[in-house]
Write an enzyme that holds these catalytic residues in place. Structure first.
Site, mmCIF file in Angstrom:
data_model
loop_
_atom_site.group_PDB
_atom_site.id
_atom_site.type_symbol
_atom_site.label_atom_id
_atom_site.label_comp_id
_atom_site.label_asym_id
_atom_site.label_seq_id
_atom_site.Cartn_x
_atom_site.Cartn_y
_atom_site.Cartn_z
ATOM 1 C CG HIS A 142 0.508 8.895 -6.826
ATOM 2 N ND1 HIS A 142 1.618 9.337 -7.507
ATOM 3 C CD2 HIS A 142 0.710 7.565 -6.618
ATOM 4 C CE1 HIS A 142 2.457 8.334 -7.696
ATOM 5 N NE2 HIS A 142 1.924 7.240 -7.172
ATOM 6 C CD GLU A 143 -1.461 4.998 -4.867
ATOM 7 O OE1 GLU A 143 -1.557 4.025 -5.643
ATOM 8 O OE2 GLU A 143 -0.357 5.394 -4.434
ATOM 9 C CG HIS A 146 -0.535 4.313 -10.090
ATOM 10 N ND1 HIS A 146 0.535 4.272 -10.961
ATOM 11 C CD2 HIS A 146 -0.026 4.683 -8.880
ATOM 12 C CE1 HIS A 146 1.642 4.600 -10.311
ATOM 13 N NE2 HIS A 146 1.334 4.857 -9.058
ATOM 14 C CD GLU A 200 5.060 5.168 -8.359
ATOM 15 O OE1 GLU A 200 4.827 6.141 -7.616
ATOM 16 O OE2 GLU A 200 4.351 4.151 -8.375
#
Length: 270
Positions: A142-143, A146, A200
């Site tokens: 997930h990070e 980003h 997100e």
């Protein structure tokens, strides 16, 4: 605020938006295609992020918290390395980024990946959730997502545009400082918060594909967020929040998992 001020500010921001609309990644199997608003260059943002990351490393080192547990650091780096090897599915240039992976002994449920591939994982995330490798891959993926989508660059560009627009409007309309602050708050709620929720969701979506390609079970994304909800005392409201609510997030992940399961099964057979 007079009409001339409003029209002028709107026209300037619209021109900037049209000039700066890009899509920073390939769509992948999950189909991320949103056009993004960027005014700042990747180089500017990467440089500032690298500086910020080095400062965070220095603080953690001074506190004796940087990679204090070698076994945990090896574990996090092994998971991260498998995920990083898959970033070419979304952007080939990221394969050449100067990736860094570190662990800080901080009692928080947190991790981040700054622009250009600077990863930090807090031990609180691992210890409090008793996270499995697959669940850690959910968070780290997930990070990384980003960073691949350049959400920092996008957010900084939006803030830059807002401030420029507010300054123009304030100068033309003669607004007081208090009114300017209220205008900034209104703009933040109307512009930044919805974009943050979109970011997100994109990070969840791309991260899910990264973990599947790396051979981590995408079903773990559901158990991870269930643990996060429990640790946080339940799911907060998605409206006026920078994150989707826990239930909404889990529902969207469950919808996407069938799309990426073939990638996971293929990776496990390899």
């Amino acid at each position: 605020m007079n009409k001339l001020a409003t029209r002028t500010a709107t026209a300037l921001l619209l021109a900037a938006a049209l000039a700066g609309c890009v899509n920073t990644t390939s769509s992948g199997e999950v189909g991320v295609k949103r056009k993004q608003f960027v005014l700042l260059s990747s180089q500017e943002v990467d440089q500032q992020s690298a500086l910020a990351y080095s400062q965070e490393l220095a603080k953690a080192k001074q506190a004796g918290a940087l990679n204090a547990d070698p076994a945990t650091s090896r574990r996090v780096r092994a998971i991260s390395d498998r995920l990083i090897r898959q970033v070419g599915a979304f952007r080939l240039d990221a394969m050449k980024w100067q990736w860094e992976v570190n662990v800080a002994s901080v009692d928080e449920l947190n991790a981040y990946c700054m622009a250009g591939g600077k990863i930090m994982v807090y031990t609180g995330l691992i210890n409090k959730l008793k996270a499995t490798d697959d669940e850690l891959a959910t968070v780290i993926g997930h990070e990384i997502a980003h960073a691949l989508r350049e959400h920092s660059r996008e957010g900084m560009s939006e803030e830059y545009a807002k401030q420029a627009g507010l300054n123009i409007v304030g100068q033309l309309a003669g607004l007081s400082q208090t009114s300017m602050q209220l205008a900034a708050l209104a703009t933040d709620v109307a512009l930044s918060k919805p974009h943050s929720r979109v970011m997100e969701t994109e990070a969840d979506t791309i991260g899910l594909e990264l973990m599947a390609r790396a051979g981590y079970n995408p079903q773990a994304s559901v158990s991870l967020w269930q643990k996060m909800m429990k640790a946080g005392g339940g799911s907060g409201p998605g409206f006026l929040s920078t994150h989707p609510s826990g239930d909404a997030r889990i529902g969207e992940l469950q919808r996407l998992i069938p799309k990426v399961m073939p990638l996971y099964q293929s990776a496990k057979r390899a």
